[in-house]
Structure formats: C-alpha cells, structure tokens
Design a protein around this motif. Sequence first.
Motif, PDB file in Angstrom:
ATOM      1  N   GLY A 261      78.807  46.080  78.527  1.00  0.00           N
ATOM      2  CA  GLY A 261      79.545  46.720  77.345  1.00  0.00           C
ATOM      3  C   GLY A 261      79.566  45.776  76.200  1.00  0.00           C
ATOM      4  O   GLY A 261      79.883  46.054  75.007  1.00  0.00           O
ATOM      5  N   LYS A 262      79.178  44.476  76.220  1.00  0.00           N
ATOM      6  CA  LYS A 262      78.824  43.606  75.054  1.00  0.00           C
ATOM      7  C   LYS A 262      77.501  43.338  74.527  1.00  0.00           C
ATOM      8  O   LYS A 262      76.442  43.907  75.385  1.00  0.00           O
ATOM      9  CB  LYS A 262      79.472  42.232  75.823  1.00  0.00           C
ATOM     10  CG  LYS A 262      80.865  41.922  75.955  1.00  0.00           C
ATOM     11  CD  LYS A 262      81.285  40.747  76.111  1.00  0.00           C
ATOM     12  CE  LYS A 262      82.908  40.427  76.170  1.00  0.00           C
ATOM     13  NZ  LYS A 262      83.261  39.223  76.489  1.00  0.00           N
ATOM     14  N   PHE A 263      77.516  43.302  73.463  1.00  0.00           N
ATOM     15  CA  PHE A 263      76.053  42.988  72.982  1.00  0.00           C
ATOM     16  C   PHE A 263      75.592  41.403  73.172  1.00  0.00           C
ATOM     17  O   PHE A 263      76.502  40.413  73.032  1.00  0.00           O
ATOM     18  CB  PHE A 263      76.252  43.069  71.354  1.00  0.00           C
ATOM     19  CG  PHE A 263      76.608  44.497  70.933  1.00  0.00           C
ATOM     20  CD1 PHE A 263      75.748  45.331  70.879  1.00  0.00           C
ATOM     21  CD2 PHE A 263      78.132  44.702  70.567  1.00  0.00           C
ATOM     22  CE1 PHE A 263      76.075  46.755  70.411  1.00  0.00           C
ATOM     23  CE2 PHE A 263      78.144  45.916  70.025  1.00  0.00           C
ATOM     24  CZ  PHE A 263      77.444  46.994  70.045  1.00  0.00           C
ATOM     25  N   ALA A 264      74.305  41.371  73.524  1.00  0.00           N
ATOM     26  CA  ALA A 264      73.867  40.208  74.114  1.00  0.00           C
ATOM     27  C   ALA A 264      72.336  40.140  73.472  1.00  0.00           C
ATOM     28  O   ALA A 264      71.586  41.252  73.708  1.00  0.00           O
ATOM     29  CB  ALA A 264      73.981  39.960  75.252  1.00  0.00           C
ATOM     30  N   ASP A 265      71.803  39.115  73.180  1.00  0.00           N
ATOM     31  CA  ASP A 265      70.374  38.628  72.875  1.00  0.00           C
ATOM     32  C   ASP A 265      69.936  37.764  73.812  1.00  0.00           C
ATOM     33  O   ASP A 265      70.601  36.813  74.030  1.00  0.00           O
ATOM     34  CB  ASP A 265      70.206  38.132  71.603  1.00  0.00           C
ATOM     35  CG  ASP A 265      70.494  38.848  70.529  1.00  0.00           C
ATOM     36  OD1 ASP A 265      70.720  40.298  70.577  1.00  0.00           O
ATOM     37  OD2 ASP A 265      70.749  38.429  69.141  1.00  0.00           O
ATOM     38  N   PHE A 266      69.023  38.087  74.759  1.00  0.00           N
ATOM     39  CA  PHE A 266      68.372  37.160  75.739  1.00  0.00           C
ATOM     40  C   PHE A 266      67.131  37.547  76.092  1.00  0.00           C
ATOM     41  O   PHE A 266      66.674  38.706  75.693  1.00  0.00           O
ATOM     42  CB  PHE A 266      69.479  37.096  77.004  1.00  0.00           C
ATOM     43  CG  PHE A 266      69.657  38.363  77.819  1.00  0.00           C
ATOM     44  CD1 PHE A 266      68.884  38.835  78.890  1.00  0.00           C
ATOM     45  CD2 PHE A 266      70.434  39.279  77.290  1.00  0.00           C
ATOM     46  CE1 PHE A 266      68.857  39.901  79.348  1.00  0.00           C
ATOM     47  CE2 PHE A 266      70.783  40.517  77.867  1.00  0.00           C
ATOM     48  CZ  PHE A 266      70.067  40.994  79.085  1.00  0.00           C
ATOM     49  N   SER A 267      66.517  36.616  77.190  1.00  0.00           N
ATOM     50  CA  SER A 267      65.130  36.887  77.510  1.00  0.00           C
ATOM     51  C   SER A 267      65.161  36.681  78.972  1.00  0.00           C
ATOM     52  O   SER A 267      66.107  35.733  79.398  1.00  0.00           O
ATOM     53  CB  SER A 267      64.001  36.081  77.006  1.00  0.00           C
ATOM     54  OG  SER A 267      64.233  34.791  76.893  1.00  0.00           O
ATOM     55  N   VAL A 268      64.176  37.253  79.669  1.00  0.00           N
ATOM     56  CA  VAL A 268      64.175  37.149  81.042  1.00  0.00           C
ATOM     57  C   VAL A 268      62.904  36.371  81.470  1.00  0.00           C
ATOM     58  O   VAL A 268      61.978  36.931  80.886  1.00  0.00           O
ATOM     59  CB  VAL A 268      64.247  38.604  81.950  1.00  0.00           C
ATOM     60  CG1 VAL A 268      63.992  38.449  83.489  1.00  0.00           C
ATOM     61  CG2 VAL A 268      65.648  39.209  81.493  1.00  0.00           C
TER      62      VAL A 268
END
Length: 76
Positions: free
Chosen positions: A21-28
């Motif tokens: 439910g939170k916004f996140a910027d990330f890469s796998v």
Amino acid sequence: STLAGAKVLSMDEDIGNLERGKFADFSVMDISGIDPKYRLGDMVTDELASLLMYRGDGRAIESVYVAGQKLDVDAF
C-alpha cells in the motif's frame, strides 16, 4: 534510514519501506546478468554492493518500479 527520513517529512504512511500500500521506487537486480559465476548465496553484503557499484550495468536490471508500479523498461 529511509523510514526515518519519511517520518521526518511526515510521509511515513505513504513511503519509507516496502509495506503493501505504500509508494516505492526500486529496481530488482539479477547479479547473474553481470557474470553468471556470481551467486547471491556465496556473497556477503559488502561484496554484493561492490559488485553492483563497480561492475553492474543494465544487464543486471530485472525490473524497475516507480511509485510501486512496474515500468516497461524495454519500451524505451
């Protein structure tokens, strides 16, 4: 530290960690894209960070998320 920063900004309800439910910027990342000989289970954190910083490039990116939404990075 990310959650602490979000708390300072009074935004910890929306950002700061990977809770649902939170916004996140990330890469796998997939380190085998850098070199197939590397195995995640064989490395300590410092080795992994060093590998990604000094040898990592686009081949290691499995997927990218912005504001929790997966980007179609192949479209660019």
